[in-house]
Design a protein around this motif. Structure first.
Motif, mmCIF file in Angstrom:
data_model
loop_
_atom_site.group_PDB
_atom_site.id
_atom_site.type_symbol
_atom_site.label_atom_id
_atom_site.label_comp_id
_atom_site.label_asym_id
_atom_site.label_seq_id
_atom_site.Cartn_x
_atom_site.Cartn_y
_atom_site.Cartn_z
ATOM 1 N N HIS A 1 -7.776 3.738 7.542
ATOM 2 C CA HIS A 1 -8.161 4.092 6.132
ATOM 3 C C HIS A 1 -6.822 4.534 5.421
ATOM 4 O O HIS A 1 -5.765 4.981 6.173
ATOM 5 N N THR A 2 -6.888 4.575 4.141
ATOM 6 C CA THR A 2 -5.619 4.897 3.479
ATOM 7 C C THR A 2 -6.289 5.462 1.916
ATOM 8 O O THR A 2 -7.328 5.483 1.725
ATOM 9 N N TYR A 3 -5.448 6.278 1.635
ATOM 10 C CA TYR A 3 -5.534 7.086 0.162
ATOM 11 C C TYR A 3 -4.212 7.078 -0.603
ATOM 12 O O TYR A 3 -3.245 7.465 -0.009
ATOM 13 N N VAL A 4 -3.987 6.231 -1.659
ATOM 14 C CA VAL A 4 -2.689 5.978 -2.231
ATOM 15 C C VAL A 4 -2.874 6.970 -3.525
ATOM 16 O O VAL A 4 -3.924 6.512 -4.440
ATOM 17 N N ALA A 5 -2.111 7.742 -3.801
ATOM 18 C CA ALA A 5 -2.146 8.612 -4.981
ATOM 19 C C ALA A 5 -0.844 8.328 -5.720
ATOM 20 O O ALA A 5 0.254 8.612 -5.054
ATOM 21 N N VAL A 6 -0.894 8.205 -6.885
ATOM 22 C CA VAL A 6 0.590 8.009 -7.887
ATOM 23 C C VAL A 6 0.307 8.982 -9.017
ATOM 24 O O VAL A 6 -0.588 9.027 -9.647
ATOM 25 N N LEU A 7 1.745 9.688 -9.168
ATOM 26 C CA LEU A 7 1.630 11.013 -10.016
ATOM 27 C C LEU A 7 2.959 10.451 -11.113
ATOM 28 O O LEU A 7 3.681 9.810 -10.845
ATOM 29 N N ASP A 8 2.632 11.076 -12.187
ATOM 30 C CA ASP A 8 3.581 11.193 -13.455
ATOM 31 C C ASP A 8 4.158 12.710 -13.542
ATOM 32 O O ASP A 8 3.623 13.473 -13.286
ATOM 33 N N GLY B 1 7.184 7.547 -2.316
ATOM 34 C CA GLY B 1 7.956 6.561 -2.850
ATOM 35 C C GLY B 1 8.371 6.960 -4.363
ATOM 36 O O GLY B 1 7.578 7.913 -5.035
ATOM 37 N N PHE B 2 9.613 6.487 -4.994
ATOM 38 C CA PHE B 2 10.030 6.927 -6.372
ATOM 39 C C PHE B 2 9.757 5.762 -7.419
ATOM 40 O O PHE B 2 10.457 4.753 -6.780
ATOM 41 N N GLY B 3 9.064 5.982 -8.175
ATOM 42 C CA GLY B 3 8.983 5.032 -9.230
ATOM 43 C C GLY B 3 10.269 4.848 -10.314
ATOM 44 O O GLY B 3 10.973 5.676 -10.259
ATOM 45 N N PRO B 4 10.222 3.830 -11.109
ATOM 46 C CA PRO B 4 11.324 3.678 -12.067
ATOM 47 C C PRO B 4 11.389 4.841 -13.150
ATOM 48 O O PRO B 4 12.368 5.399 -13.492
ATOM 49 N N GLY B 5 10.146 5.564 -13.271
ATOM 50 C CA GLY B 5 10.067 6.609 -14.299
ATOM 51 C C GLY B 5 10.658 7.770 -13.834
ATOM 52 O O GLY B 5 10.880 8.746 -14.714
ATOM 53 N N LEU B 6 10.948 8.205 -12.594
ATOM 54 C CA LEU B 6 11.694 8.952 -11.906
ATOM 55 C C LEU B 6 13.170 9.348 -12.544
ATOM 56 O O LEU B 6 13.925 10.201 -12.740
ATOM 57 N N ASP C 1 5.541 7.831 -11.423
ATOM 58 C CA ASP C 1 7.015 8.289 -11.029
ATOM 59 C C ASP C 1 6.823 8.645 -9.464
ATOM 60 O O ASP C 1 7.888 8.259 -8.990
ATOM 61 N N LEU C 2 5.880 8.894 -8.995
ATOM 62 C CA LEU C 2 5.886 9.456 -7.667
ATOM 63 C C LEU C 2 4.560 8.588 -6.715
ATOM 64 O O LEU C 2 3.497 8.836 -7.327
ATOM 65 N N MET C 3 4.962 8.192 -5.753
ATOM 66 C CA MET C 3 3.816 7.593 -4.988
ATOM 67 C C MET C 3 3.679 8.271 -3.562
ATOM 68 O O MET C 3 4.431 8.703 -2.920
ATOM 69 N N ILE C 4 2.333 8.573 -3.298
ATOM 70 C CA ILE C 4 1.962 9.070 -2.018
ATOM 71 C C ILE C 4 0.910 8.227 -1.468
ATOM 72 O O ILE C 4 0.042 7.757 -1.803
ATOM 73 N N VAL D 1 -5.458 -5.973 -11.275
ATOM 74 C CA VAL D 1 -5.794 -5.045 -12.324
ATOM 75 C C VAL D 1 -4.954 -3.707 -12.032
ATOM 76 O O VAL D 1 -5.015 -2.987 -12.953
ATOM 77 N N GLY D 2 -4.127 -3.446 -11.197
ATOM 78 C CA GLY D 2 -3.162 -2.345 -10.840
ATOM 79 C C GLY D 2 -1.959 -2.745 -10.259
ATOM 80 O O GLY D 2 -2.049 -3.843 -9.769
ATOM 81 N N SER D 3 -1.114 -1.981 -10.587
ATOM 82 C CA SER D 3 0.309 -2.560 -10.105
ATOM 83 C C SER D 3 1.306 -1.223 -10.266
ATOM 84 O O SER D 3 1.297 -0.275 -10.989
ATOM 85 N N GLY D 4 2.193 -1.230 -9.220
ATOM 86 C CA GLY D 4 3.333 -0.143 -9.190
ATOM 87 C C GLY D 4 4.357 -0.543 -8.059
ATOM 88 O O GLY D 4 4.149 -1.537 -7.104
ATOM 89 N N ILE D 5 5.627 -0.575 -8.537
ATOM 90 C CA ILE D 5 6.617 -0.459 -7.657
ATOM 91 C C ILE D 5 7.523 0.804 -7.336
ATOM 92 O O ILE D 5 7.634 1.596 -8.115
ATOM 93 N N PHE D 6 7.993 1.012 -6.108
ATOM 94 C CA PHE D 6 8.514 2.219 -5.678
ATOM 95 C C PHE D 6 9.578 2.097 -4.654
ATOM 96 O O PHE D 6 9.559 1.261 -3.705
ATOM 97 N N ALA D 7 10.699 2.711 -4.813
ATOM 98 C CA ALA D 7 11.735 2.842 -3.789
ATOM 99 C C ALA D 7 11.409 3.968 -2.808
ATOM 100 O O ALA D 7 11.245 5.081 -3.009
ATOM 101 N N CYS D 8 10.991 3.663 -1.377
ATOM 102 C CA CYS D 8 10.676 4.710 -0.623
ATOM 103 C C CYS D 8 11.987 4.890 0.172
ATOM 104 O O CYS D 8 12.530 4.029 0.898
ATOM 105 N N PRO D 9 12.448 6.052 0.202
ATOM 106 C CA PRO D 9 13.923 6.407 0.898
ATOM 107 C C PRO D 9 13.618 6.555 2.383
ATOM 108 O O PRO D 9 12.407 6.469 2.722
ATOM 109 N N PRO D 10 14.610 6.646 3.174
ATOM 110 C CA PRO D 10 14.576 6.950 4.595
ATOM 111 C C PRO D 10 13.977 8.209 4.845
ATOM 112 O O PRO D 10 13.390 8.905 4.037
#
Length: 421
Positions: free
Chosen positions: A62-69, A128-133, A171-174, A397-406
């Motif tokens: 199972h997963t739950y992906v949450a994205v915040l601004d 993860g960190f989105g471009p908006g960060l 901006d932020l992905m969990i 219908v949905g999309s996001g790109i994120f930099a996931c640091p080490p």
């Protein structure tokens, strides 16, 4: 089967549900389910380490992906939130509450308490960190614009995209993954709660994965997903295809770039297709998972094989051929996707007979990790979006790109290198 024998494309297109791609047997590969202790409910995955968990970790159910601004304008607020998230994530992956429970029942509860007694359930939490960060409307929000990696590009609009603003960006992905759906949702829920005042929820999506342990799971289209993933046990392959090593962003060394796409599948139309046609779409046998012309799932894909009429055995516009490493200059991604089922929605067809009906809102949460999306996801998906026969049944219908640091070190916090002065 020739191209003229395929059902006409317009029969399948929906209002707001046009073509999409980048999912399926080869492009949406899924690692086998996590091998855990006898009771997966009490499995524990370490949070601290060189890399974040939930990337090469064997896939949970199972997963739950949450994205915040982010809504704060203060750099210190962002750092404080990441510190709090790091501490809470480490606790929850051990099977503890997000914060210690107070003895005084008159104090505000620091944890919703809905997973008490459930165990860690193999929980992993990936940030993860989105471009908006880094910038918004050209403004350097937190003094880190010059540290944005060149690989963290804004994704282009692909052919057939029908992106919904409420399910894109952020901006932020969990990414919380667990062997129990409530444990995964609980983790994202507690972290989002901690962000009140500094960040607010933009979109979220629950997903699931079913299959016998040690076997390749099947997606909602009934095909096995995960056969052609680069092997996570091969450190050299992971360095080549997954872990970032960008000279312009040393804080990302050992991290990865993650693309998340919500892909709706018109299951009603897919279910009415003959199995032979479905196999032409994928380029694989439905039941065995073998490439067309082969017998076993892990037999190598032979793109040069011809049928008795001299036509390619694996069709030119099949998903497997278009997404195969050999067709994409050797590029690969680590796909770690999940199915989703959000009930039903009302739709109106754009083409005759213009039916109005209630259909499933179900499909795939495509999640792909890579060392550089400019040489992996973007060129592969551009090809799929234009030519993939599967586009008749899928819509992004949905999309996001994120930099996931080490991974974070104990005593530090996730993304510390980005904010180091």
């Amino acid at each position: 089967m020739t191209h003229d024998q395929y059902p006409p494309r317009r029969r399948f297109l929906k209002a707001g549900v046009a073509a999409g791609a980048a999912m399926g047997a080869s492009a949406v590969a899924r690692p086998a389910l996590a091998r855990t202790a006898a009771d997966p409910q009490h499995a524990v995955e370490p949070f601290f380490g060189d890399h974040q968990a939930g990337i090469v970790t064997p896939q949970q159910a199972h997963t739950y992906v949450a994205v915040l601004d982010l809504v704060t304008g203060k750099r210190d607020d962002v750092i404080a939130l990441l510190r709090e998230w790091t501490d809470a994530a480490a606790r929850m992956t051990r099977g503890e509450t997000a914060k210690p429970l107070p003895a005084d029942d008159k104090l505000s509860a620091p944890d919703s308490g809905d997973v008490l007694g459930l165990g860690a359930a193999g929980l992993t939490i990936t940030f993860g960190f989105g471009p908006g960060l880094f910038t918004r409307d050209g403004h350097d929000r937190y003094g880190i614009a010059d540290r944005r990696p060149s690989a963290l590009v804004d994704l282009p609009r692909f052919n057939g995209d029908q992106l919904i603003a409420q399910k894109a960006g952020g901006d932020l992905m969990i990414q919380a993954c667990a062997n129990d759906p409530q444990v995964a949702f609980h983790a994202a829920r507690q972290l989002a709660r901690m962000g009140y005042g500094a960040a607010q929820m933009r979109w979220g999506q629950a997903g699931f994965l079913s299959g016998a342990r040690g076997e390749t799971p099947r997606n909602l289209m009934g095909f096995k997903d995960g056969t052609n993933n680069p092997p996570t046990a091969d450190a050299a392959k992971m360095r080549e295809f997954v872990w970032a090593a960008a000279a312009d962003a040393p804080w990302m060394q050992g991290g990865t770039y993650t693309v998340v796409r919500r892909i709706r599948i018109t299951l009603e139309h897919w279910d009415n297709m003959e199995r032979g046609f479905q196999e032409q779409v994928f380029g694989r046998e439905k039941y065995s998972g073998a490439p067309l012309g082969k017998k076993k799932e892990f037999d190598p894909v032979d793109l040069d094989s011809l049928d008795h009429d001299g036509n390619p055995l694996i069709p030119e516009n099949s998903h497997v051929r278009l997404s195969n490493q050999a067709s994409n200059k050797g590029a690969q991604m680590l796909r770690r996707s999940y199915s989703y089922n959000d009930g039903t929605n009302f739709y109106v067809e754009r083409w005759p007979p213009w039916r109005q009906e209630t259909e499933y809102d179900a499909g795939l949460i495509f999640i792909a990790h890579q060392s550089d999306p400019r040489s992996a996801f973007i060129p592969i998906n551009e090809k799929l979006a234009k030519f993939d026969l599967m586009n008749q049944f899928t819509t992004h219908v949905g999309s996001g790109i994120f930099a996931c640091p080490p991974g974070a070190r104990q005593g530090s916090f996730i993304g510390a290198g980005l904010f180091r002065t």
